[in-house]
Design a protein around this motif. Structure first.
Motif, PDB file in Angstrom:
ATOM      1  N   PRO A 248      18.614  52.906 -15.018  1.00  0.00           N
ATOM      2  CA  PRO A 248      18.192  51.826 -14.123  1.00  0.00           C
ATOM      3  C   PRO A 248      16.901  51.719 -13.460  1.00  0.00           C
ATOM      4  O   PRO A 248      16.275  50.689 -13.263  1.00  0.00           O
ATOM      5  N   LEU A 249      16.646  53.122 -12.890  1.00  0.00           N
ATOM      6  CA  LEU A 249      15.430  53.215 -12.089  1.00  0.00           C
ATOM      7  C   LEU A 249      14.156  52.850 -13.063  1.00  0.00           C
ATOM      8  O   LEU A 249      12.985  52.156 -12.843  1.00  0.00           O
ATOM      9  N   ARG A 250      14.373  53.319 -14.422  1.00  0.00           N
ATOM     10  CA  ARG A 250      13.148  53.138 -15.351  1.00  0.00           C
ATOM     11  C   ARG A 250      13.190  51.699 -15.601  1.00  0.00           C
ATOM     12  O   ARG A 250      11.945  51.409 -15.614  1.00  0.00           O
ATOM     13  N   LEU A 251      14.310  50.956 -15.769  1.00  0.00           N
ATOM     14  CA  LEU A 251      14.153  49.707 -15.908  1.00  0.00           C
ATOM     15  C   LEU A 251      13.620  48.848 -14.830  1.00  0.00           C
ATOM     16  O   LEU A 251      12.582  47.981 -15.196  1.00  0.00           O
ATOM     17  N   VAL A 252      13.918  49.149 -13.700  1.00  0.00           N
ATOM     18  CA  VAL A 252      13.201  48.461 -12.526  1.00  0.00           C
ATOM     19  C   VAL A 252      11.723  48.830 -12.514  1.00  0.00           C
ATOM     20  O   VAL A 252      10.642  47.813 -12.284  1.00  0.00           O
ATOM     21  N   PHE A 253      11.418  50.088 -12.381  1.00  0.00           N
ATOM     22  CA  PHE A 253       9.957  50.635 -12.196  1.00  0.00           C
ATOM     23  C   PHE A 253       8.947  49.896 -13.162  1.00  0.00           C
ATOM     24  O   PHE A 253       7.950  49.503 -13.304  1.00  0.00           O
ATOM     25  N   HIS A 254       9.489  50.119 -14.607  1.00  0.00           N
ATOM     26  CA  HIS A 254       8.683  49.843 -15.913  1.00  0.00           C
ATOM     27  C   HIS A 254       8.610  48.405 -15.916  1.00  0.00           C
ATOM     28  O   HIS A 254       7.656  47.710 -16.612  1.00  0.00           O
ATOM     29  N   GLY A 255      10.006  47.585 -15.569  1.00  0.00           N
ATOM     30  CA  GLY A 255       9.756  46.288 -15.776  1.00  0.00           C
ATOM     31  C   GLY A 255       8.708  45.566 -14.755  1.00  0.00           C
ATOM     32  O   GLY A 255       7.952  44.471 -15.222  1.00  0.00           O
ATOM     33  N   ALA A 256       8.683  46.238 -13.517  1.00  0.00           N
ATOM     34  CA  ALA A 256       7.734  45.664 -12.542  1.00  0.00           C
ATOM     35  C   ALA A 256       6.490  45.753 -13.055  1.00  0.00           C
ATOM     36  O   ALA A 256       5.240  45.021 -12.883  1.00  0.00           O
ATOM     37  N   THR A 257       6.076  47.128 -13.349  1.00  0.00           N
ATOM     38  CA  THR A 257       4.756  47.362 -13.765  1.00  0.00           C
ATOM     39  C   THR A 257       4.297  46.583 -15.206  1.00  0.00           C
ATOM     40  O   THR A 257       2.845  46.314 -15.086  1.00  0.00           O
ATOM     41  N   THR A 258       4.993  46.198 -15.792  1.00  0.00           N
ATOM     42  CA  THR A 258       4.963  45.512 -16.998  1.00  0.00           C
ATOM     43  C   THR A 258       4.170  44.065 -16.562  1.00  0.00           C
ATOM     44  O   THR A 258       3.549  43.460 -16.987  1.00  0.00           O
ATOM     45  N   THR A 259       4.969  43.352 -15.697  1.00  0.00           N
ATOM     46  CA  THR A 259       4.606  42.321 -14.998  1.00  0.00           C
ATOM     47  C   THR A 259       3.271  42.311 -14.506  1.00  0.00           C
ATOM     48  O   THR A 259       2.390  41.437 -14.707  1.00  0.00           O
ATOM     49  N   LEU A 260       2.867  43.203 -13.887  1.00  0.00           N
ATOM     50  CA  LEU A 260       1.338  43.496 -13.303  1.00  0.00           C
ATOM     51  C   LEU A 260       0.428  43.842 -14.389  1.00  0.00           C
ATOM     52  O   LEU A 260      -0.733  43.085 -14.372  1.00  0.00           O
ATOM     53  N   PHE A 261       0.852  44.350 -15.509  1.00  0.00           N
ATOM     54  CA  PHE A 261      -0.230  44.711 -16.613  1.00  0.00           C
ATOM     55  C   PHE A 261      -0.234  43.139 -17.310  1.00  0.00           C
ATOM     56  O   PHE A 261      -1.529  42.682 -17.301  1.00  0.00           O
ATOM     57  N   ILE A 262       0.787  42.321 -17.460  1.00  0.00           N
ATOM     58  CA  ILE A 262       0.546  41.239 -18.209  1.00  0.00           C
ATOM     59  C   ILE A 262      -0.335  40.241 -17.503  1.00  0.00           C
ATOM     60  O   ILE A 262      -1.393  39.481 -17.867  1.00  0.00           O
ATOM     61  N   LEU A 263       0.095  39.966 -16.121  1.00  0.00           N
ATOM     62  CA  LEU A 263      -0.804  39.123 -15.181  1.00  0.00           C
ATOM     63  C   LEU A 263      -1.904  39.401 -14.868  1.00  0.00           C
ATOM     64  O   LEU A 263      -2.966  38.446 -14.843  1.00  0.00           O
ATOM     65  N   SER A 264      -2.149  40.768 -14.715  1.00  0.00           N
ATOM     66  CA  SER A 264      -3.930  41.047 -14.365  1.00  0.00           C
ATOM     67  C   SER A 264      -4.344  41.014 -15.599  1.00  0.00           C
ATOM     68  O   SER A 264      -5.755  40.683 -15.369  1.00  0.00           O
ATOM     69  N   GLU A 265      -4.002  41.152 -16.745  1.00  0.00           N
ATOM     70  CA  GLU A 265      -4.882  40.932 -18.170  1.00  0.00           C
ATOM     71  C   GLU A 265      -5.205  39.472 -18.141  1.00  0.00           C
ATOM     72  O   GLU A 265      -6.310  39.107 -18.545  1.00  0.00           O
ATOM     73  N   PHE A 266      -4.264  38.651 -18.072  1.00  0.00           N
ATOM     74  CA  PHE A 266      -4.349  37.093 -18.033  1.00  0.00           C
ATOM     75  C   PHE A 266      -5.504  36.747 -16.962  1.00  0.00           C
ATOM     76  O   PHE A 266      -6.302  35.854 -17.068  1.00  0.00           O
ATOM     77  N   TRP A 267      -5.520  37.492 -15.862  1.00  0.00           N
ATOM     78  CA  TRP A 267      -6.284  37.146 -14.599  1.00  0.00           C
ATOM     79  C   TRP A 267      -7.590  37.530 -15.008  1.00  0.00           C
ATOM     80  O   TRP A 267      -8.573  36.606 -14.641  1.00  0.00           O
ATOM     81  N   ILE A 268      -7.782  38.831 -15.798  1.00  0.00           N
ATOM     82  CA  ILE A 268      -9.117  39.010 -16.228  1.00  0.00           C
ATOM     83  C   ILE A 268      -9.622  38.298 -17.158  1.00  0.00           C
ATOM     84  O   ILE A 268     -11.094  37.785 -17.196  1.00  0.00           O
ATOM     85  N   ASN A 269      -9.086  37.681 -18.091  1.00  0.00           N
ATOM     86  CA  ASN A 269      -9.509  36.869 -19.059  1.00  0.00           C
ATOM     87  C   ASN A 269      -9.909  35.507 -18.525  1.00  0.00           C
ATOM     88  O   ASN A 269     -10.915  34.957 -18.849  1.00  0.00           O
ATOM     89  N   ALA A 270      -9.157  35.000 -17.354  1.00  0.00           N
ATOM     90  CA  ALA A 270      -9.490  33.767 -16.661  1.00  0.00           C
ATOM     91  C   ALA A 270     -10.769  33.979 -16.100  1.00  0.00           C
ATOM     92  O   ALA A 270     -11.518  33.036 -15.769  1.00  0.00           O
ATOM     93  N   ALA A 271     -11.346  35.250 -15.545  1.00  0.00           N
ATOM     94  CA  ALA A 271     -12.457  35.295 -14.951  1.00  0.00           C
ATOM     95  C   ALA A 271     -13.547  35.969 -15.771  1.00  0.00           C
ATOM     96  O   ALA A 271     -14.810  36.167 -15.439  1.00  0.00           O
ATOM     97  N   SER A 272     -13.534  35.753 -17.402  1.00  0.00           N
ATOM     98  CA  SER A 272     -14.317  36.564 -18.081  1.00  0.00           C
ATOM     99  C   SER A 272     -14.742  35.395 -19.076  1.00  0.00           C
ATOM    100  O   SER A 272     -14.073  34.723 -19.702  1.00  0.00           O
ATOM    101  N   PRO A 273     -16.335  35.270 -18.986  1.00  0.00           N
ATOM    102  CA  PRO A 273     -16.795  34.371 -20.215  1.00  0.00           C
ATOM    103  C   PRO A 273     -16.706  35.171 -21.544  1.00  0.00           C
ATOM    104  O   PRO A 273     -16.500  36.130 -21.826  1.00  0.00           O
ATOM    105  N   PRO A 274     -16.374  34.256 -22.615  1.00  0.00           N
ATOM    106  CA  PRO A 274     -16.166  34.915 -24.105  1.00  0.00           C
ATOM    107  C   PRO A 274     -17.264  36.086 -24.348  1.00  0.00           C
ATOM    108  O   PRO A 274     -16.637  36.800 -25.032  1.00  0.00           O
TER     109      PRO A 274
END
Length: 394
Positions: free
Chosen positions: A111-137
């Motif tokens: 269960p600790l792996r589920l919480v830890f890596h589930g939360a870090t997955t959310t950070l990865f997804i949203l940070s990458e989306f945020w970066i794409n929003a801040a980047s010209p093609p």
């Protein structure tokens, strides 16, 4: 929360540096924690007498957590906002990181792996989306290379910290938790700069997995090799006669390779209208490196040199794959595709540790390299066939 000017993905004309700094600095702190945690957890379980297969199974829970988190992350960001969702993820991952120290029974680690890596997955997804929003093609490859470089610095710092503090006591767990908590500050400062997800994607989540298969397959292989390699390489190295600290330093060399190669690969991908041949070439290099490892592992310096170049090639599949994804999609579709991209990464992190751990148990120590070669070989075969016979499709 207000929407920043030019926040729509694919419509910015210049790099939005405040958003870029927030997303990159936050995810680099998470990289330190993961780079420290993967070898730390495996060594502790190995000392407790847990088999390689069970260690691989427990590590694979990271992928299960990511598979659960990926489809719901964009929904949470729609309701709570990108920055708020990331803040919650930071606190959950930090708390669970310390929890591993107090988990005396093996079943508690699941269960600790589920919480830890589930939360870090959310950070990865949203940070990458945020970066794409801040980047010209036209600069996306460079920006993603910069992102991957800083993230790789975090991953490289993790094993280095592990080599210095070891696996005894609560200190390495506290260091990991503190590193994660530092991610909250830049997110909070730039919270009003985070992109707003007002529209919903046009297709069901799973269709994005197959929309750009060369990219999603690349990140699957990267996830399998990264998770299986980081978690089980210390075992592979120590069984080949290296000390615990020398094994961790070899992982650091691979992390340095990640750092050195990411911006050049990102710049190269910006010059290519079709990024798929570059992905196939990196897959071939990964295959050759994995096949060479059993013949070179007896010499620490030669092994370190191999991992330096091989590590940059492997992580480049993530950077160029993400750039290829961004070149094909924009807006809410890109946000959903980023989640699908990380979902495929998660599947890889499930398959990799389990396959590599089982290969070690069945084929001996060199099963580590043979299993990794299998992942690369499959990618080269499938992506190469698609490139030759299916033209511009994915």
């Amino acid at each position: 929360m207000t929407e920043p000017t030019n926040s729509k993905v694919g419509h910015v004309e210049e790099i939005h540096w405040p958003s870029l700094f927030a997303a990159i600095s936050s995810i680099s702190a998470v990289g330190i924690a993961i780079g420290l945690g993967l070898p730390l957890f495996s060594i502790i379980l190995e000392k407790r007498g847990i088999s390689s297969s069970l260690i691989g199974l427990n590590t694979a829970m990271a992928g299960v957590a990511a598979m659960i988190a990926a489809p719901i992350t964009t929904r949470l960001a729609h309701h709570l906002g990108v920055a708020s969702t990331m803040m919650w993820a930071v606190f959950l991952s930090a708390i669970s990181a310390v929890g591993f120290y107090y988990a005396t029974d093996f079943w508690m680690w699941f269960p600790l792996r589920l919480v830890f890596h589930g939360a870090t997955t959310t950070l990865f997804i949203l940070s990458e989306f945020w970066i794409n929003a801040a980047s010209p093609p036209s600069r996306r490859g460079f920006v993603l290379g910069l992102y991957a470089t800083v993230l790789s610095l975090g991953f490289a710092a993790g094993p280095l910290i592990f080599s210095l503090v070891g696996s005894e006591g609560i200190l390495p767990f506290v260091i990991g938790a503190v590193a994660i908590l530092t991610a909250a500050l830049p997110i909070f400062i730039a919270r009003n700069e985070s992109p707003v997800l007002e529209e919903k994607p046009e297709m069901h989540f799973m269709r994005y997995v197959f929309l750009v298969p060369t990219a999603t397959a690349a990140v699957f292989v990267f996830g399998a090799v990264e998770a299986g390699g980081l978690s089980l390489f210390p075992i592979y190295a120590t069984r080949n006669g290296f000390t615990e600290s020398h094994a961790a330093l070899l992982l650091t060399m691979m992390g340095i390779g990640n750092v050195v190669f990411q911006i050049p690969l990102g710049l190269l991908s910006d010059r290519l209208s079709d990024k798929r041949p570059l992905l196939v070439i990196m897959g071939c290099m990964g295959l050759v490196g994995a096949l060479a490892l059993p013949w070179l592992v007896g010499n620490w310096i030669v092994t370190a040199a191999l991992l330096l170049f091989w590590g940059g090639c492997v992580s480049g599949m993530y950077t160029v794959g993400l750039s290829h994804l961004g070149s094909q999609l924009t807006g809410p579709d890109l946000a959903a595709a980023n989640a699908a991209f990380v979902f495929c990464y998660a599947i890889g992190t499930v398959a990799g540790p389990q396959a590599i751990g089982t290969a070690i148990d069945l084929a001996g120590t060199d099963g580590f390299a043979w299993a990794i070669a299998g992942f690369f070989g499959l990618y080269v075969l499938l992506s190469g066939v698609r490139l030759l016979f299916l033209g511009n499709r994915g």
